[in-house]
Design a protein around this motif. Sequence first.
Motif, PDB file in Angstrom:
ATOM      1  N   MET A 210     -47.877 -20.499  75.057  1.00  0.00           N
ATOM      2  CA  MET A 210     -49.155 -20.676  74.347  1.00  0.00           C
ATOM      3  C   MET A 210     -49.009 -20.340  72.865  1.00  0.00           C
ATOM      4  N   PHE A 211     -48.281 -19.283  72.554  1.00  0.00           N
ATOM      5  CA  PHE A 211     -48.085 -18.892  71.153  1.00  0.00           C
ATOM      6  C   PHE A 211     -47.306 -19.963  70.394  1.00  0.00           C
ATOM      7  N   ILE A 212     -46.247 -20.482  71.015  1.00  0.00           N
ATOM      8  CA  ILE A 212     -45.459 -21.534  70.370  1.00  0.00           C
ATOM      9  C   ILE A 212     -46.305 -22.784  70.157  1.00  0.00           C
ATOM     10  N   GLY A 213     -47.115 -23.129  71.158  1.00  0.00           N
ATOM     11  CA  GLY A 213     -47.994 -24.297  71.007  1.00  0.00           C
ATOM     12  C   GLY A 213     -49.004 -24.107  69.902  1.00  0.00           C
ATOM     13  N   GLY A 214     -49.525 -22.884  69.765  1.00  0.00           N
ATOM     14  CA  GLY A 214     -50.471 -22.622  68.676  1.00  0.00           C
ATOM     15  C   GLY A 214     -49.800 -22.638  67.325  1.00  0.00           C
ATOM     16  N   ALA A 215     -48.559 -22.104  67.249  1.00  0.00           N
ATOM     17  CA  ALA A 215     -47.843 -22.084  65.975  1.00  0.00           C
ATOM     18  C   ALA A 215     -47.450 -23.488  65.544  1.00  0.00           C
ATOM     19  N   MET A 216     -47.134 -24.336  66.528  1.00  0.00           N
ATOM     20  CA  MET A 216     -46.760 -25.720  66.206  1.00  0.00           C
ATOM     21  C   MET A 216     -47.988 -26.607  66.045  1.00  0.00           C
ATOM     22  N   GLU A 217     -49.162 -26.046  66.326  1.00  0.00           N
ATOM     23  CA  GLU A 217     -50.406 -26.804  66.332  1.00  0.00           C
ATOM     24  C   GLU A 217     -50.306 -28.006  67.257  1.00  0.00           C
TER      25      GLU A 217
ATOM     26  N   VAL B 156     -48.387 -28.550  74.061  1.00  0.00           N
ATOM     27  CA  VAL B 156     -47.582 -27.371  74.395  1.00  0.00           C
ATOM     28  C   VAL B 156     -48.498 -26.189  74.719  1.00  0.00           C
ATOM     29  N   ALA B 157     -49.540 -25.999  73.927  1.00  0.00           N
ATOM     30  CA  ALA B 157     -50.475 -24.910  74.206  1.00  0.00           C
ATOM     31  C   ALA B 157     -51.175 -25.137  75.535  1.00  0.00           C
ATOM     32  N   GLY B 158     -51.511 -26.387  75.833  1.00  0.00           N
ATOM     33  CA  GLY B 158     -52.140 -26.714  77.110  1.00  0.00           C
ATOM     34  C   GLY B 158     -51.233 -26.416  78.283  1.00  0.00           C
ATOM     35  N   LEU B 159     -49.933 -26.679  78.109  1.00  0.00           N
ATOM     36  CA  LEU B 159     -48.976 -26.333  79.172  1.00  0.00           C
ATOM     37  C   LEU B 159     -48.922 -24.824  79.387  1.00  0.00           C
ATOM     38  N   GLY B 160     -48.990 -24.081  78.293  1.00  0.00           N
ATOM     39  CA  GLY B 160     -49.017 -22.627  78.402  1.00  0.00           C
ATOM     40  C   GLY B 160     -50.248 -22.136  79.143  1.00  0.00           C
ATOM     41  N   TYR B 161     -51.416 -22.712  78.809  1.00  0.00           N
ATOM     42  CA  TYR B 161     -52.653 -22.343  79.492  1.00  0.00           C
ATOM     43  C   TYR B 161     -52.586 -22.717  80.976  1.00  0.00           C
ATOM     44  N   LEU B 162     -52.032 -23.884  81.258  1.00  0.00           N
ATOM     45  CA  LEU B 162     -51.898 -24.322  82.648  1.00  0.00           C
ATOM     46  C   LEU B 162     -50.971 -23.388  83.423  1.00  0.00           C
TER      47      LEU B 162
END
Length: 113
Positions: free
Chosen positions: A63-70, A74-80
């Motif tokens: 989730m952090f990587i997805g947020g940093a990359m905007e 990727v963030a959705g995969l982290g949340y899932l």
Amino acid sequence: MSAPQQPGYGQPGFNAPVQGKSRMVAGLLNLLLGWLAAGDFYLGHMKIGAMRVGALILSWVIMFIGGAMESAVVAGLGYLFALAVGFFGFACAIMTFMGKWIYEKDANGVPTV
């Protein structure tokens, strides 16, 4: 001639049946703190608890990587992944209350009560 025998001074509780850990406490820990694998650690299942905490940390990193990359994907995969870890904690709570899988005994093989 044999040596004289000492009288038996039984140790209190030495042969008493072992009282297992509470299945209710382990179930509530898994229900309320399942994302931290508290029930697993309470019953002494350290490897499974460490794997569950590791999966949670991995989901946070994704989730952090997805947020940093905007990147919403990727963030959705982290949340899932975090949701899957949480669902597994809920499933472990249900299995604990029912006394199924590894939760019928603690790590020492003593049945939960």
